[in-house]
Write a protein that holds these residues in place. Structure first.
Motif, PDB file in Angstrom:
ATOM      1  N   ASN A  58       8.918   0.658  16.731  1.00  0.00           N
ATOM      2  CA  ASN A  58       9.916   1.323  17.561  1.00  0.00           C
ATOM      3  C   ASN A  58      11.059   1.887  16.728  1.00  0.00           C
ATOM      4  O   ASN A  58      11.522   3.000  16.979  1.00  0.00           O
ATOM      5  N   ALA A  59      11.538   1.116  15.757  1.00  0.00           N
ATOM      6  CA  ALA A  59      12.609   1.625  14.911  1.00  0.00           C
ATOM      7  C   ALA A  59      12.137   2.908  14.233  1.00  0.00           C
ATOM      8  O   ALA A  59      12.869   3.885  14.110  1.00  0.00           O
ATOM      9  N   ALA A  60      10.880   2.890  13.835  1.00  0.00           N
ATOM     10  CA  ALA A  60      10.326   4.047  13.148  1.00  0.00           C
ATOM     11  C   ALA A  60      10.204   5.249  14.065  1.00  0.00           C
ATOM     12  O   ALA A  60      10.134   6.391  13.601  1.00  0.00           O
ATOM     13  N   ALA A  61      10.223   5.016  15.374  1.00  0.00           N
ATOM     14  CA  ALA A  61      10.104   6.131  16.314  1.00  0.00           C
ATOM     15  C   ALA A  61      11.282   7.087  16.185  1.00  0.00           C
ATOM     16  O   ALA A  61      11.195   8.248  16.567  1.00  0.00           O
ATOM     17  N   MET A  62      12.396   6.618  15.623  1.00  0.00           N
ATOM     18  CA  MET A  62      13.541   7.497  15.333  1.00  0.00           C
ATOM     19  C   MET A  62      13.128   8.681  14.469  1.00  0.00           C
ATOM     20  O   MET A  62      13.790   9.705  14.466  1.00  0.00           O
ATOM     21  N   SER A  63      12.052   8.488  13.706  1.00  0.00           N
ATOM     22  CA  SER A  63      11.595   9.554  12.808  1.00  0.00           C
ATOM     23  C   SER A  63      10.783  10.585  13.566  1.00  0.00           C
ATOM     24  O   SER A  63      10.318  11.557  12.975  1.00  0.00           O
ATOM     25  N   GLY A  64      10.567  10.363  14.839  1.00  0.00           N
ATOM     26  CA  GLY A  64       9.718  11.278  15.604  1.00  0.00           C
ATOM     27  C   GLY A  64       8.329  10.709  15.839  1.00  0.00           C
ATOM     28  O   GLY A  64       7.422  11.425  16.231  1.00  0.00           O
ATOM     29  N   GLY A  65       8.169   9.436  15.577  1.00  0.00           N
ATOM     30  CA  GLY A  65       6.911   8.771  15.925  1.00  0.00           C
ATOM     31  C   GLY A  65       5.839   8.885  14.874  1.00  0.00           C
ATOM     32  O   GLY A  65       4.647   8.760  15.161  1.00  0.00           O
ATOM     33  N   THR A  66       6.211   9.106  13.631  1.00  0.00           N
ATOM     34  CA  THR A  66       5.184   9.323  12.615  1.00  0.00           C
ATOM     35  C   THR A  66       4.635   8.048  12.001  1.00  0.00           C
ATOM     36  O   THR A  66       3.653   8.110  11.286  1.00  0.00           O
ATOM     37  N   PHE A  67       5.273   6.925  12.265  1.00  0.00           N
ATOM     38  CA  PHE A  67       4.870   5.714  11.560  1.00  0.00           C
ATOM     39  C   PHE A  67       3.912   4.850  12.361  1.00  0.00           C
ATOM     40  O   PHE A  67       3.886   4.913  13.584  1.00  0.00           O
ATOM     41  N   THR A  68       3.145   4.042  11.667  1.00  0.00           N
ATOM     42  CA  THR A  68       2.154   3.188  12.306  1.00  0.00           C
ATOM     43  C   THR A  68       1.979   1.905  11.511  1.00  0.00           C
ATOM     44  O   THR A  68       2.189   1.888  10.292  1.00  0.00           O
ATOM     45  N   THR A  69       1.585   0.830  12.217  1.00  0.00           N
ATOM     46  CA  THR A  69       1.207  -0.411  11.531  1.00  0.00           C
ATOM     47  C   THR A  69      -0.319  -0.584  11.544  1.00  0.00           C
ATOM     48  O   THR A  69      -0.823  -1.661  11.221  1.00  0.00           O
ATOM     49  N   LEU A  70      -1.044   0.473  11.898  1.00  0.00           N
ATOM     50  CA  LEU A  70      -2.517   0.427  11.825  1.00  0.00           C
ATOM     51  C   LEU A  70      -2.984   0.325  10.375  1.00  0.00           C
ATOM     52  O   LEU A  70      -2.354   0.873   9.477  1.00  0.00           O
ATOM     53  N   ASN A  71      -4.110  -0.320  10.168  1.00  0.00           N
ATOM     54  CA  ASN A  71      -4.721  -0.316   8.832  1.00  0.00           C
ATOM     55  C   ASN A  71      -5.413   1.021   8.589  1.00  0.00           C
ATOM     56  O   ASN A  71      -5.832   1.683   9.536  1.00  0.00           O
ATOM     57  N   GLY A  72      -5.536   1.398   7.317  1.00  0.00           N
ATOM     58  CA  GLY A  72      -6.265   2.614   6.989  1.00  0.00           C
ATOM     59  C   GLY A  72      -5.423   3.685   6.320  1.00  0.00           C
ATOM     60  O   GLY A  72      -5.885   4.797   6.104  1.00  0.00           O
ATOM     61  N   GLY A  73      -4.189   3.336   5.953  1.00  0.00           N
ATOM     62  CA  GLY A  73      -3.350   4.243   5.154  1.00  0.00           C
ATOM     63  C   GLY A  73      -3.216   3.664   3.757  1.00  0.00           C
ATOM     64  O   GLY A  73      -2.864   2.492   3.609  1.00  0.00           O
ATOM     65  N   THR A  74      -3.503   4.462   2.753  1.00  0.00           N
ATOM     66  CA  THR A  74      -3.530   3.986   1.369  1.00  0.00           C
ATOM     67  C   THR A  74      -2.534   4.774   0.534  1.00  0.00           C
ATOM     68  O   THR A  74      -2.526   6.005   0.566  1.00  0.00           O
ATOM     69  N   ALA A  75      -1.686   4.067  -0.201  1.00  0.00           N
ATOM     70  CA  ALA A  75      -0.722   4.731  -1.082  1.00  0.00           C
ATOM     71  C   ALA A  75      -1.375   5.031  -2.423  1.00  0.00           C
ATOM     72  O   ALA A  75      -2.075   4.188  -2.981  1.00  0.00           O
ATOM     73  N   LEU A  76      -1.159   6.232  -2.928  1.00  0.00           N
ATOM     74  CA  LEU A  76      -1.691   6.620  -4.242  1.00  0.00           C
ATOM     75  C   LEU A  76      -0.569   6.479  -5.268  1.00  0.00           C
ATOM     76  O   LEU A  76       0.445   7.181  -5.182  1.00  0.00           O
ATOM     77  N   VAL A  77      -0.757   5.558  -6.210  1.00  0.00           N
ATOM     78  CA  VAL A  77       0.282   5.261  -7.194  1.00  0.00           C
ATOM     79  C   VAL A  77      -0.148   5.760  -8.575  1.00  0.00           C
ATOM     80  O   VAL A  77      -1.183   5.343  -9.085  1.00  0.00           O
ATOM     81  N   VAL A  78       0.642   6.663  -9.147  1.00  0.00           N
ATOM     82  CA  VAL A  78       0.365   7.191 -10.488  1.00  0.00           C
ATOM     83  C   VAL A  78       1.627   7.011 -11.327  1.00  0.00           C
ATOM     84  O   VAL A  78       2.725   7.385 -10.882  1.00  0.00           O
ATOM     85  N   ASP A  79       1.504   6.432 -12.514  1.00  0.00           N
ATOM     86  CA  ASP A  79       2.673   6.176 -13.375  1.00  0.00           C
ATOM     87  C   ASP A  79       3.768   5.419 -12.618  1.00  0.00           C
ATOM     88  O   ASP A  79       4.963   5.706 -12.777  1.00  0.00           O
ATOM     89  N   GLY A  80       3.371   4.486 -11.776  1.00  0.00           N
ATOM     90  CA  GLY A  80       4.351   3.671 -11.054  1.00  0.00           C
ATOM     91  C   GLY A  80       5.034   4.377  -9.895  1.00  0.00           C
ATOM     92  O   GLY A  80       5.945   3.831  -9.272  1.00  0.00           O
ATOM     93  N   GLN A  81       4.628   5.600  -9.596  1.00  0.00           N
ATOM     94  CA  GLN A  81       5.234   6.349  -8.490  1.00  0.00           C
ATOM     95  C   GLN A  81       4.221   6.551  -7.364  1.00  0.00           C
ATOM     96  O   GLN A  81       3.085   6.890  -7.624  1.00  0.00           O
TER      97      GLN A  81
END
Lengths: 154, 154, 154, 154
Positions: free
Chosen positions: C98-121
């Motif tokens: 709900n707090a994340a809905a302030m962003s326009g509803g783009t956030f989720t706690t569903l599984n299946g999103g993967t962060a790509l980390v290169v050189d620590g970023q």
């Protein structure tokens, strides 16, 4: 090379840089006897730092942010789109606003959003709200110029 | 037959077809030295495939998508509505845009959305964002034509 | 230095890199006999490239995108927040949504999103929608690993 | 007097006060080796000043803001509602979150929103996002305490 998988020399704005921008923009607004909201967002359009000057309109928080995001994501200063020196085309600009509403309403054709370009890359958007469009623009550019000068000094 | 309960020869775009469109549109944009966003949606207006070329404006993600959806759902290329050869009527087109805003920004009167027609059926919308309206249109049509040619070769 | 105004060694994902991710994720999904939507967004959460496989649910376009954006902007893989080895706390996770809905509803706690980390970023988010949470996760990670391997070969 | 038409001794936070809060909260976060977003809103829940520390999650911009607004408008620190010393009731708190969603994601039961009380009046909300709930709370309170101490020194 067009086939590079990643780019490794991208420039990012730090909080210290955003604070430099805010301080210079605030000083400029004071010198003009104006009270404004000033937002600085990164290249992705996400807020880095924000100041609302005492007495500035709360409603202009949102125009300031929208201008900052728009400058960052359209890779240029904000304002109505003009084609070929003709006066701005109302339909074209309403159409751009509406198409942009798909993003959740973050875009604007208001004046007062300034793109910060370093090494040929747009690394931030500066949005000012509270004065007229051209006053807001002048304040945002003072913030931008302060950062560019500080970078030259480094 | 008008009394058929279902139609059994509907044509649908596959991902491989969308990739053919994207590759041709991207090549066209490169030949014009432009950096654009290209969206391909199916007949229902739902995204099938998308490319943002390096350096293209993130803001144009949304105009590209809006153009693609509009072309698919209005069953024709996008652009201001023209009546009887007169220049586009700003009021009419602003009114269309405003009414379309009820869709959440899905529809647009911007140029640059191309309908893909196969066997008399609109099976996809192609939306391009990043150049002028006519440049975007040229790029989208290059994508469309590449698919039509590939189909003829089959 | 904490006082640096800008950072000059940031890494950015190019379209060619996103295509590498999509191709590997698509191949993984095929090997599992699944039909999914795959979205790749940049560090700012803006779409770089997208594929919907033939037969994949259009509704999962939006979960795939939401997962990709969330991974990019929370700087980590998506899923319910777990504290201290306890089972996920429903209240905490609804509150985050709900707090994340302030962003326009783009956030989720569903599984299946993967962060790509290169050189620590974190330079990108990969979102997959169409299978179970853990299947989507496996497909996204195959995409991520393909890019990391390709970078090692350069 | 209950019949007074207006109150003339209301306290309002100025930008300089918000900057004092941000600087102290940032110093506290650095001492804890954390990277957070810090938002300060006025009694109306409108942003006065904001800092995102380098490397802090962009996703936590929104939780920080939501916590700050909630503290300002519920006139107290944020967190799950507890009744009679029992552990927080998941159903009650999910219900509160869901009702709060009507506000567009403004309200939250997350920890980390601190109300700033001066002369018995809530004059601001401080929201911190990026650590655990209790870390965020500790950082926000350091900001609040710095302002209260500075006021005592005046």
């Amino acid at each position: 090379m067009a086939d590079d998988l990643v780019r490794r020399d991208a420039v990012q704005l730090n909080l210290a840089g955003a604070q430099t921008i805010l301080a210079a923009a605030e000083a400029k607004a004071e010198s003009m006897d104006l009270k404004v909201n000033i937002a600085v967002v990164d290249a992705g359009g996400h807020l880095v730092a924000f100041y609302r000057m005492d007495g500035a309109r709360p409603a202009s928080i949102y125009t300031a942010m929208s201008k900052a995001v728009t400058a960052a994501l359209k890779l240029g200063d904000t304002g109505p789109v003009v084609r070929g020196g003709a006066p701005p085309d109302a339909r074209l600009n309403v159409a751009i606003e509406n198409a942009a509403a798909m993003s959740g309403g973050t875009f604007t054709t208001l004046n007062g959003g300034t793109a910060l370009v370093v090494d040929g890359q747009v690394i931030a958007g500066i949005g000012v709200g509270g004065g007229t469009g051209s006053q807001d623009e002048e304040i945002g550019r003072a913030g931008r110029d302060a950062l560019l000068q500080a970078l030259q000094g480094q």
